[in-house]
Design an enzyme around this catalytic site. Structure first.
Site, PDB file in Angstrom:
ATOM      1  N   VAL A  11     -10.295  54.623   3.978  1.00 41.71           N
ATOM      2  CA  VAL A  11      -9.794  53.359   4.520  1.00 41.71           C
ATOM      3  C   VAL A  11      -8.778  53.601   5.642  1.00 41.71           C
ATOM      4  O   VAL A  11      -8.879  53.031   6.726  1.00 41.71           O
ATOM      5  CB  VAL A  11      -9.158  52.499   3.396  1.00 41.71           C
ATOM      6  CG1 VAL A  11      -8.438  51.287   3.976  1.00 41.71           C
ATOM      7  CG2 VAL A  11     -10.241  52.047   2.421  1.00 41.71           C
ATOM      8  N   THR A  86      -5.238  54.173  -4.894  1.00 43.62           N
ATOM      9  CA  THR A  86      -4.709  53.489  -6.082  1.00 43.62           C
ATOM     10  C   THR A  86      -5.657  53.815  -7.249  1.00 43.62           C
ATOM     11  O   THR A  86      -6.372  52.935  -7.725  1.00 43.62           O
ATOM     12  CB  THR A  86      -4.619  51.968  -5.869  1.00 43.62           C
ATOM     13  OG1 THR A  86      -5.868  51.499  -5.305  1.00 43.62           O
ATOM     14  CG2 THR A  86      -3.498  51.585  -4.940  1.00 43.62           C
ATOM     15  N   THR A 121      -6.150  48.591  -2.482  1.00 39.08           N
ATOM     16  CA  THR A 121      -6.524  47.612  -3.511  1.00 39.08           C
ATOM     17  C   THR A 121      -5.464  47.653  -4.612  1.00 39.08           C
ATOM     18  O   THR A 121      -5.287  48.678  -5.272  1.00 39.08           O
ATOM     19  CB  THR A 121      -7.908  47.969  -4.080  1.00 39.08           C
ATOM     20  OG1 THR A 121      -8.840  48.003  -2.997  1.00 39.08           O
ATOM     21  CG2 THR A 121      -8.358  46.953  -5.115  1.00 39.08           C
ATOM     22  N   LEU A 151     -14.434  47.437   3.471  1.00 43.81           N
ATOM     23  CA  LEU A 151     -15.431  48.304   4.104  1.00 43.81           C
ATOM     24  C   LEU A 151     -16.303  49.006   3.069  1.00 43.81           C
ATOM     25  O   LEU A 151     -15.886  49.221   1.928  1.00 43.81           O
ATOM     26  CB  LEU A 151     -14.755  49.333   5.012  1.00 43.81           C
ATOM     27  CG  LEU A 151     -13.818  50.397   4.415  1.00 43.81           C
ATOM     28  CD1 LEU A 151     -14.554  51.498   3.708  1.00 43.81           C
ATOM     29  CD2 LEU A 151     -12.962  50.971   5.525  1.00 43.81           C
ATOM     30  N   GLY A 258     -21.132  53.404  -9.442  1.00 40.54           N
ATOM     31  CA  GLY A 258     -20.135  54.480  -9.404  1.00 40.54           C
ATOM     32  C   GLY A 258     -19.309  54.346  -8.148  1.00 40.54           C
ATOM     33  O   GLY A 258     -19.218  53.252  -7.579  1.00 40.54           O
ATOM     34  N   CYS A 261     -14.525  52.859  -5.961  1.00 38.64           N
ATOM     35  CA  CYS A 261     -13.981  51.499  -6.095  1.00 38.64           C
ATOM     36  C   CYS A 261     -14.431  50.762  -7.342  1.00 38.64           C
ATOM     37  O   CYS A 261     -13.594  50.352  -8.147  1.00 38.64           O
ATOM     38  CB  CYS A 261     -14.322  50.687  -4.849  1.00 38.64           C
ATOM     39  SG  CYS A 261     -13.434  51.258  -3.386  1.00 38.64           S
TER      40      CYS A 261
END
Ligand code: NAD
Length: 448
Positions: A11, A86, A121, A151, A258, A261
């Site tokens: 990201v 995260t 996130t 994305l 999977g 995210c």
């Protein structure tokens, strides 16, 4: 504008580079010195199509720089983007240590006030926490906005420049207006902003990923029902997907969801529910159904091959999806570990994810060429549908696989191969929820 981004992962690097391409002066910071060194040497630490050229161009034009810390003149930036990881903590909640550490760096090192944009996130309430933390150290200097990222790895560059939506959640008028202005060049094909409060913005991200995970898990559950009842998931999908209320996207059965995210975000949403004493039953079920799909792959393999101990199984596709080298929580990771636990020998290939996979599961023999992975294998499992696996070379497979009189087993965990053709070529075929293969089956997938 002058911009700092924290984190040069999938990201942070795409966002920083994209903003530089839009004409801004960007410094990308990461605590991993190896990644910064690589970037300074012109090496992109991740595989993301289209990104290397974009990075090179913006470095050449001096709009894009990399560093392990905030250096002049970037202590006086207009925006500080937080795009650090995260990951899941032990209890499944989001581990916010990197976000808070970046927040503290901003409070400590920034010389002038700016807008702090949380792109990572993060659970509902984190933006408020970041604002409170900044206010405590530097009262009234920073304004915080939540700007979650949507994305897709493998298409991240395109997603940056052509986003479906840009979510901005903030209580600050200045932050709202500044972000609108910053992203204005991405609005050429129409309004893309969803402007809201920080808590709703944070929830939009988790809600979106969990909705997609629920769809995937439902289709996987149906694939198990198809397998048990003799129905065909291709036809079921076609019949469902043509209903415009349902739509045909994200309606594929496969090896389970999977990636970096979905698994962690579903878990974090479940934990968020617990925090508010609200059991999130559907999210919980999506996660359990996903676990069950992993078991289902092993069940199918055992049904076709018997005891797996001592058998060699080849996995084609190790990354969690095509066009990325990201293997975090990839279905192949779970499958390889399950196979090894049953005494099988696992070989594998991936066009980009091989080195990461080898590091994660050293017991797997990872080969540079796909057909080398197949040597001596009783089954080849297509786990990730990279283009190069779509039309298998049957002659090569026959030469290299160890097959009994019925032929080697080709297990298509993505339902992209033509089962009838595979059987005609002298192999055994297994798909996900396609039951008995009839010659017409392959065409029904193409219709949607
Ligand atoms: N990868 C995706 O497809 C995707 C899509 C949307 C949203 N997200 C979210 O975006 C965030 C980042 O994801 P990612 O995949 O890019 O992660 P990543 O693991 O690829 O990258 C995170 C980077 O942050 C760095 N970092 C950690 N602490 C830092 C600090 N204090 N200062 C500076 N750098 C620090 C790490 O070294 C690492 O390079 C996560 O919250 C993720 O959920 C990811």
């Amino acid at each position: 504008m002058r911009i700092v981004t924290f984190g040069v992962g999938y990201v942070g690097l795409v966002t920083g580079t994209g903003l530089a391409e839009l004409g801004h002066e960007v410094l990308c910071i990461d605590i991993d010195p190896a990644k910064i060194r690589a970037l300074e040497d012109g090496v992109i630490p991740i595989y993301e199509p289209g990104l290397p050229d974009l990075v090179r161009r913006n470095v050449r034009s001096s709009r894009l720089k990399f560093s392990s810390t905030m250096v002049a003149p970037f202590e006086e930036s207009d925006f500080y983007f937080i795009a650090v990881g995260t990951p899941s903590a032990d209890d499944g909640s989001a581990d916010l240590r990197a976000v808070m550490s970046a927040t503290d760096d901003i409070a400590r090192l920034a010389k002038k006030g700016g807008i702090v944009v949380v792109k990572s996130t993060v659970p509902v309430g984190t933006g408020d926490e970041v604002q409170a933390r900044l206010n405590e150290k530097r009262p009234g200097v920073f304004e915080v906005a939540s700007n979650p990222e949507f994305l897709k790895e493998g298409a991240a560059v395109n997603d940056f420049f052509r986003p479906d939506r840009i979510v901005i959640g903030t209580r600050s008028d200045r932050a709202r207006q500044s972000l609108r202005a910053l992203y204005k060049p991405l609005q050429l094909s129409g309004e893309r902003f969803v402007v809201t409060d920080p808590r709703s913005a944070e929830l939009i991200k988790y809600a979106s990923n969990t909705m997609l995970a629920i769809r995937v898990s439902f289709m996987n559950e149906l694939s198990r029902l198809c397998e048990a009842s003799g129905a065909d998931i291709h036809s079921v999908r076609l019949g469902m997907g043509t209903d415009t209320r349902i739509g045909n996207r994200f309606l594929y059965a496969g090896p389970g969801y999977g990636g970096s995210c979905f698994p962690k975000d579903v878990k974090a949403l479940i934990q968020l529910g617990k925090k508010y004493n609200l059991p999130l039953l559907l999210s919980d079920a999506a996660e359990r159904a996903n676990e069950a799909q992993g078991d289902f792959l092993i069940e199918l393999l055992e049904k076709r091959l018997g005891d797996l101990s001592g058998k060699t199984i080849a996995l084609w596709g190790l990354a969690f999806k095509p066009e990325t080298d990201d293997i975090r929580d990839s279905p192949a990771l779970r499958l390889a570990k399950d196979l090894i636990a049953r005494g099988a020998k696992v070989r594998g290939h991936d066009p980009e994810g091989g080195p990461n996979f080898k590091k994660a599961v050293p017991e797997v023999t990872v080969t540079d060429r796909e057909y080398d992975a197949v040597d001596g294998a009783e089954a080849v499992v297509l786990v990730t549908e990279w283009r190069s696996y779509r039309v298998p070379n049957f002659v090569e497979l026959k030469k290299r696989m160890k097959a009994g009189p019925e032929g080697g087993l080709l297990f298509d965990a993505r339902n992209v191969w033509n089962g009838a053709e595979i059987q005609e070529e002298g192999f055994r075929y297994q798909g996900i929820g396609v039951g008995k293969v009839r010659p017409t089956d392959a065409s029904s997938r193409a219709l949607v």
